[in-house]
Design a protein around this motif. Structure first.
Motif, PDB file in Angstrom:
ATOM      1  N   TYR A 147       6.754   6.544   1.921  1.00 38.30           N
ATOM      2  CA  TYR A 147       5.446   7.050   2.370  1.00 38.30           C
ATOM      3  C   TYR A 147       5.450   8.575   2.491  1.00 38.30           C
ATOM      4  O   TYR A 147       4.467   9.232   2.191  1.00 38.30           O
ATOM      5  N   ASP A 205       0.402   6.204  -7.050  1.00 37.87           N
ATOM      6  CA  ASP A 205      -0.869   6.805  -7.472  1.00 37.87           C
ATOM      7  C   ASP A 205      -0.814   8.328  -7.382  1.00 37.87           C
ATOM      8  O   ASP A 205      -1.330   9.032  -8.237  1.00 37.87           O
ATOM      9  N   ILE A 243      -5.830  11.724  -0.934  1.00 42.25           N
ATOM     10  CA  ILE A 243      -4.986  10.561  -0.640  1.00 42.25           C
ATOM     11  C   ILE A 243      -4.036  10.864   0.533  1.00 42.25           C
ATOM     12  O   ILE A 243      -3.473  11.956   0.625  1.00 42.25           O
ATOM     13  N   GLY A 244      -3.919   9.889   1.432  1.00 39.13           N
ATOM     14  CA  GLY A 244      -2.993  10.031   2.562  1.00 39.13           C
ATOM     15  C   GLY A 244      -3.593  10.717   3.775  1.00 39.13           C
ATOM     16  O   GLY A 244      -3.006  10.684   4.845  1.00 39.13           O
ATOM     17  N   LYS A 245      -4.778  11.348   3.608  1.00 41.12           N
ATOM     18  CA  LYS A 245      -5.405  12.005   4.767  1.00 41.12           C
ATOM     19  C   LYS A 245      -6.180  10.973   5.563  1.00 41.12           C
ATOM     20  O   LYS A 245      -6.675   9.987   5.026  1.00 41.12           O
ATOM     21  N   ARG A 246      -6.269  11.243   6.867  1.00 38.49           N
ATOM     22  CA  ARG A 246      -7.021  10.339   7.720  1.00 38.49           C
ATOM     23  C   ARG A 246      -8.301  11.025   8.170  1.00 38.49           C
ATOM     24  O   ARG A 246      -8.288  12.195   8.521  1.00 38.49           O
ATOM     25  N   LEU A 283      -8.119   5.743   6.464  1.00 40.61           N
ATOM     26  CA  LEU A 283      -7.032   6.337   5.675  1.00 40.61           C
ATOM     27  C   LEU A 283      -7.457   6.327   4.214  1.00 40.61           C
ATOM     28  O   LEU A 283      -7.801   5.269   3.681  1.00 40.61           O
ATOM     29  N   CYS A 284      -7.416   7.486   3.589  1.00 44.45           N
ATOM     30  CA  CYS A 284      -7.766   7.553   2.166  1.00 44.45           C
ATOM     31  C   CYS A 284      -6.584   7.021   1.356  1.00 44.45           C
ATOM     32  O   CYS A 284      -5.493   7.585   1.392  1.00 44.45           O
ATOM     33  N   VAL A 285      -6.784   5.907   0.638  1.00 45.24           N
ATOM     34  CA  VAL A 285      -5.700   5.349  -0.175  1.00 45.24           C
ATOM     35  C   VAL A 285      -5.920   5.628  -1.665  1.00 45.24           C
ATOM     36  O   VAL A 285      -5.007   5.483  -2.468  1.00 45.24           O
ATOM     37  N   LYS A 286      -7.136   6.027  -2.024  1.00 43.09           N
ATOM     38  CA  LYS A 286      -7.410   6.521  -3.373  1.00 43.09           C
ATOM     39  C   LYS A 286      -8.402   7.662  -3.233  1.00 43.09           C
ATOM     40  O   LYS A 286      -9.450   7.490  -2.602  1.00 43.09           O
ATOM     41  N   MET A 321       0.428   3.930  -2.949  1.00 41.84           N
ATOM     42  CA  MET A 321      -0.093   5.287  -2.726  1.00 41.84           C
ATOM     43  C   MET A 321       0.838   6.335  -3.338  1.00 41.84           C
ATOM     44  O   MET A 321       0.385   7.292  -3.963  1.00 41.84           O
ATOM     45  N   GLU A 353       3.651  11.240   7.934  1.00 40.54           N
ATOM     46  CA  GLU A 353       2.504  11.828   7.233  1.00 40.54           C
ATOM     47  C   GLU A 353       2.726  11.606   5.735  1.00 40.54           C
ATOM     48  O   GLU A 353       3.799  11.899   5.211  1.00 40.54           O
ATOM     49  N   PHE A 354       1.709  11.075   5.059  1.00 40.02           N
ATOM     50  CA  PHE A 354       1.849  10.752   3.641  1.00 40.02           C
ATOM     51  C   PHE A 354       2.240  11.986   2.830  1.00 40.02           C
ATOM     52  O   PHE A 354       1.664  13.062   3.001  1.00 40.02           O
ATOM     53  N   LEU A 357       0.831  -1.207   0.000  1.00 39.66           N
ATOM     54  CA  LEU A 357       0.000   0.000   0.000  1.00 39.66           C
ATOM     55  C   LEU A 357       0.867   1.259   0.000  1.00 39.66           C
ATOM     56  O   LEU A 357       0.541   2.265  -0.647  1.00 39.66           O
TER      57      LEU A 357
END
Lengths: 496, 96
Positions: free
Chosen positions: A204, A12, B54-57, B68-71, A9, A174-175, A5
């Motif tokens: 990440y 993407d 994406i990536g925000k919770r 968790l937003c993965v898309k 991510m 943090e992403f 994942l």
């Protein structure tokens, strides 16, 4: 949940952003993801039970890590520095494996293992060509298996589940938080937990990985300045060697470097103080963690470093020797030998609990009641909540019932201008059961201080029980390649 | 739903990994999500069209749910019509 994942991510979000640089080749997140999915197809088709890497760091370590995760097979990076006999044992324990790297050694040491073995370039080329495996498999849920160094018995196979590693990354990173110019030099070996977590955290956060195949201080300096690195993780030995080369006049522009994280072994106070002065604009982070905890569980951050470094207050200054405070996502307790929790300031064994903590080996789980993991590390937490390590629980010197941590004695020895390196260990004593023995290394151009001088130095700063009974001058102390002092070898040397 | 599960939006391509929370129904763009994507997309409710990143919770007020937003997608998240909010990140220094 599947570890892939993390890469998916990033691929993407920004497929064309460069995620990894190694030996001059630049890999985008999309290219890494594509190769990982192709690798998964080949891994699955091989019928293997493990995916192993027997090689230095390269793009193959990232592709194999994520490819194995997608295929639902544990990824097992092996220490290529192991002696033949030890490596043969490990190869037998993961057979049949899909192995990337040293074909000749695998065939010579474990030809009966039924392994599929590919040199690095062939593994990568085949991964890029194979049809991508689109659906992730969970398998038994183990993402990574790392063999511990095993100095006493056979190495233990520590298991890190997808859930452990994801929990660590999601809880601490943090992403996509890194800006496009950020790049981190990764120079820890691929078979160490720090080598795994560096790949995961960097991807990440979308911080470009500047991968050094194997640590060498000159190559590190060239890569860091050439790629204008902003971040780096080093073990203390590496930092010492890098600073040694800068002192020797090696030119490198490190102006872009703004974050240096370190861990994996004891940081000498003198070295961190020197580094803080040498890199005034860099934020230093001390990270404490174990293989069994999916890397970091406590950290001392940049502000705390600068505050301690600038302070005149002894208690604040002392924090430079601390590993900081527990992550918000884990709990840490100090317990005595009976397992009772100890109050602030009292030394005992460090216990940790949290979703990132595996505490699990192939052979058994080391977790005790309520999910706590006894680390076998000794330490204490001060009144402000800062964690201090005092070595492995097994390294504590017990003199006539009094527990002494080697670190406090070593710090005093290191303050002597003629001493370049020092270690304190327990040596057998008829009177006390165990007494203090010290080994010192003399700085070039200095002469060795007399035994009396050393005893006076320690007596002046610590309780008299810390005064060494045995003093040995050595050419160098025995370390493993991660900079961990091999106390067992010292004990043998000083006990005879 | 349960932790580790992936929830798929019925109105677009958005996907979310459940970090925390069990047995609840979360809506995206006004339509309930599940682990299966419907054959034909549902219509998005314009009052839940703020989008996800994406990536925000995303969490509820009580802290019982975390996704968790993965898309990413165009719909926004809610439980029983009550909107979920982005969880504020407490940045930690990079330790590896």
């Amino acid at each position: 949940m599947n570890l892939s994942l993390i890469l998916q991510m990033a691929a993407d979000a920004e497929p064309e952003r460069v995620g990894l640089v190694c030996d001059g080749t630049r890999w985008t997140y999309a290219a890494l993801m594509r190769a990982a999915r192709g690798a998964a197809t080949n891994i699955k088709a091989s019928g293997c039970t493990h995916v192993a890497l027997l090689d230095e760091s390269s793009e193959a370590s990232a592709i194999a890590l994520f490819g194995a995760a997608i295929a639902g097979v544990p990824y097992v990076p092996l220490n290529y520095r192991l002696a033949d006999a030890d490596l043969a044992g490990l190869l037998g324990r993961i057979a049949p494996a899909y192995i990337i790297g040293d074909v000749e050694r695998v065939q010579r040491l474990n030809s009966e293992g039924g392994h599929t073995v590919l040199p690095r370039a062939e593994f990568v080329a085949k991964a890029e060509k194979a049809a991508p495996m689109e659906e992730e498999e969970e398998g038994e849920g183990v993402a990574v298996q790392l063999f511990t160094s095993g100095t006493t018995a056979a190495p233990k196979a520590a298991l890190l589940r997808h859930a452990n590693l994801l929990s660590y990354i999601l809880g601490t990173v943090e992403f996509a938080s890194a800006s496009p110019e950020e790049g981190a030099v990764v120079s820890v070996p691929p078979y160490h937990i720090a080598g795994i977590s560096a790949l995961l955290s960097s991807i990440y956060s979308m911080r470009r990985i500047l991968l050094l195949p194997a640590f060498d201080p000159d190559a590190w300096l060239a890569l860091a300045s050439g790629e204008r690195a902003t971040n780096a993780f080093v073990v203390p030995t590496m930092l010492g060697r890098i600073i040694g080369r800068i002192d020797a006049g090696v030119k490198a522009d490190l102006a872009s470097l703004r974050a240096i994280a370190y861990g994996g072994g004891r940081m000498p106070l003198e070295l961190i103080e020197r580094a803080l002065d040498l890199f005034p604009n860099a934020g230093f982070t001390n990270a404490y963690g174990l293989t069994e905890t999916s890397s970091t569980i406590a950290l001392l951050g940049p502000e705390e470093h600068r505050e301690a470094h600038a302070s005149k207050e002894p208690a604040v200054r002392a924090r430079l020797a601390s590993v900081g405070k527990p992550l918000p996502t884990v709990e840490i307790e100090i317990r005595d030998e009976e397992g009772r929790q100890l109050p602030a300031g009292e030394s005992g064994e460090i216990y940790v609990r949290g979703d990132q903590v595996s505490g699990e080996y192939r052979e058994r789980s080391a977790l005790i009641a309520d999910g706590w993991f006894p680390t076998r590390d000794a330490g204490y937490i001060d009144a402000e909540g800062y964690l201090f390590l005092s070595g492995r629980a097994d390294d504590v010197i017990v003199r006539g019932g009094e527990n002494m941590s080697p670190g406090e004695i070593e710090d005093v020895l290191m303050s002597h201008p003629a001493i370049a390196d020092a270690a304190a260990i327990g040596v057998p004593s008829v009177e006390w059961g165990e007494a203090v023995g010290v080994a010192i290394v003399i700085r070039p151009g200095h002469s060795a201080p007399s035994d009396d001088e050393i005893r006076t130095l320690i007596k002046g700063r610590l309780r008299s029980s810390r005064v060494p009974e045995r003093i040995a001058v050595m050419e160098a102390l025995p370390y493993n390649e991660m900079g961990k002092l091999l106390r067992r070898e010292l004990r043998t040397a000083l006990s005879t | 739903m349960k932790p580790g599960m992936k929830l798929k939006s019925a109105v677009d391509d958005a996907e979310f990994m459940v970090i925390k929370g069990s047995g609840l129904v979360v809506e995206c763009g006004g339509a309930p999500m599940s682990d299966q994507k419907p054959a034909a997309p549902a219509a998005i409710d314009s009052s839940f069209a703020g989008g996800t990143q994406i990536g925000k919770r995303y969490v509820d007020e009580a802290g019982t749910v975390e996704l968790l937003c993965v898309k990413a997608g165009k719909g926004s998240l809610a439980i029983g019509g009550v909107a979920l909010n982005v969880k504020e990140a407490k940045p930690l220094p990079s330790s590896d």
